[in-house]
Structure formats: C-alpha cells, structure tokens
Design a protein around this motif. Structure first.
Motif, PDB file in Angstrom:
ATOM      1  N   CYS A 115       0.771  -1.349  -0.344  1.00 45.32           N
ATOM      2  CA  CYS A 115      -0.222   0.029   0.111  1.00 45.32           C
ATOM      3  C   CYS A 115       0.329   1.266   0.025  1.00 45.32           C
ATOM      4  O   CYS A 115       0.241   2.193  -0.117  1.00 45.32           O
ATOM      5  CB  CYS A 115      -0.980   0.691   1.364  1.00 45.32           C
ATOM      6  SG  CYS A 115       0.265   0.553   2.772  1.00 45.32           S
ATOM      7  N   CYS A 151      -4.778  -0.344   3.683  1.00 47.09           N
ATOM      8  CA  CYS A 151      -3.684  -1.359   4.326  1.00 47.09           C
ATOM      9  C   CYS A 151      -3.845  -2.617   4.938  1.00 47.09           C
ATOM     10  O   CYS A 151      -4.932  -2.206   5.589  1.00 47.09           O
ATOM     11  CB  CYS A 151      -3.261  -0.314   5.584  1.00 47.09           C
ATOM     12  SG  CYS A 151      -1.444  -0.720   5.848  1.00 47.09           S
ATOM     13  N   ARG A 152      -3.580  -3.464   4.922  1.00 45.10           N
ATOM     14  CA  ARG A 152      -3.918  -4.765   5.321  1.00 45.10           C
ATOM     15  C   ARG A 152      -2.701  -4.716   7.051  1.00 45.10           C
ATOM     16  O   ARG A 152      -3.412  -5.987   7.091  1.00 45.10           O
ATOM     17  CB  ARG A 152      -3.623  -5.868   4.132  1.00 45.10           C
ATOM     18  CG  ARG A 152      -5.054  -5.854   3.184  1.00 45.10           C
ATOM     19  CD  ARG A 152      -6.568  -6.027   3.903  1.00 45.10           C
ATOM     20  NE  ARG A 152      -6.648  -6.660   3.338  1.00 45.10           N
ATOM     21  CZ  ARG A 152      -8.605  -6.277   2.795  1.00 45.10           C
ATOM     22  NH1 ARG A 152      -9.237  -6.303   4.539  1.00 45.10           N
ATOM     23  NH2 ARG A 152      -9.162  -6.123   2.272  1.00 45.10           N
TER      24      ARG A 152
END
Ligand code: FES
Ligand code: FES
Length: 162
Positions: free
Chosen positions: A104, A136-137
């Motif tokens: 990201c 964002c993960r």
C-alpha cells in the motif's frame, strides 16, 4: 494513439490503446512498478499517483487523459535535488515504521504528500480522514498516521529551509 506527457520530470511519448488504464500503462509499458493494483473497484488506493499535482487513483484513469499533463509517481519522489536522499515523507514512513509488506505504501505516500500541500500541519483526525481512500492490510494504520503527521511537518520545515 500517441500521447505525450511529463512523467517524473521527463517528457514522455507513448503509443497506447485508448482503453488502457494509467496504472497498466505505468506498470506494463513503462516498467514503473511502484504503483500497485490492489482492487478493481477504485477503493484501495494502492495505485495513487499525482496528475497535475493532484492525487488520483491511476486504476480509474484512462491513458488518453494524460496527454499534455504532468504525472508524478512514487519513483519520481525524491529529496533535495542532487542529494540522493529520500523525500521527507518517505523518510517519515521509514522512521515511524509506517509500512510492513509495502504494497500500500507507494499509494499511501503519494496521498500523504498531496495532503501536506494544503496545510503545514495536520491533526490525527485530519490525517485519518485524508487517508480514507487508501487501504492497508498490515499496519492497522496507527504508524501510518504517525508517519504522515511527521512527514507533513518535515516537508514544511524543508520548504522553509529549516
Ligand atoms: S487499484 Fe486503484 S484503487 Fe485499488
Ligand atoms: S503495509 Fe502491507 S498493505 Fe500496507
């Protein structure tokens, strides 16, 4: 069709199919693979670049729109000319651990740099609001928010020559 634009400061002319997305053009034709594709619904923001100084999701922009325009991607961000240093926002992400997998990050940084143009400093709430278009993960956002607040301050300090 042929389009000409300024890409990271350099005049660029390419032959494109009119239906080409800017994100595809960058990644597949121009080998600028810092701009990422994380979705197909214009939500994730991994593809954010600056078109004529404004942040745009390059997966939602067709290449012909670039003709005559100025495009800046993560690869074109840099610190003081000739210094070989990181841009203050890149430095702030590194310092504040604002990234993990990094997928990201190019889009986050480009969005963050655009946020800094409006104000010399941003509150946490303003940063969170400003990053609504970037998912964002990994980080849970907290360190990204700290990075952006610090990066905005650093950009303005650098602009004033501090
Ligand atoms: S790839 Fe552009 S918003 Fe997700
Ligand atoms: S650092 Fe992995 S998605 Fe944000």
């Amino acid at each position: 069709m042929q389009i000409s634009f300024t890409l990271n400061g350099r005049p660029t002319t390419v032959e494109v199919e009119p239906a080409t997305l800017v994100a595809e053009l960058l990644r597949e034709q121009l080998n600028l693979t810092g701009t990422h594709i994380g979705c197909d619904t214009s939500q994730c923001g991994a593809c954010v670049v600056h078109l004529n100084g404004l942040p745009v999701k390059s997966c939602t922009l067709l290449a012909p729109a670039l003709d005559g325009a100025t495009l800046l991607t993560i690869e074109g961000l840099q610190g003081a000319p000739g210094s070989n240093r990181l841009h203050p926002m890149q430095e702030a992400f590194r310092e504040n651990h604002g990234l993990q997998c990094g997928f990201c990050t190019p889009g986050m940084v480009m969005t963050a740099v655009a946020l800094a143009k409006d104000k010399p400093s941003l509150t946490e709430a303003e940063v969170r609001h400003g990053l609504e278009g970037n998912i964002c993960r990994c980080t849970g956002y907290q360190n990204i928010v700290l990075s952006v607040m610090s990066g905005v301050a650093a950009m303005h300090a650098a602009a004033k020559g501090e």
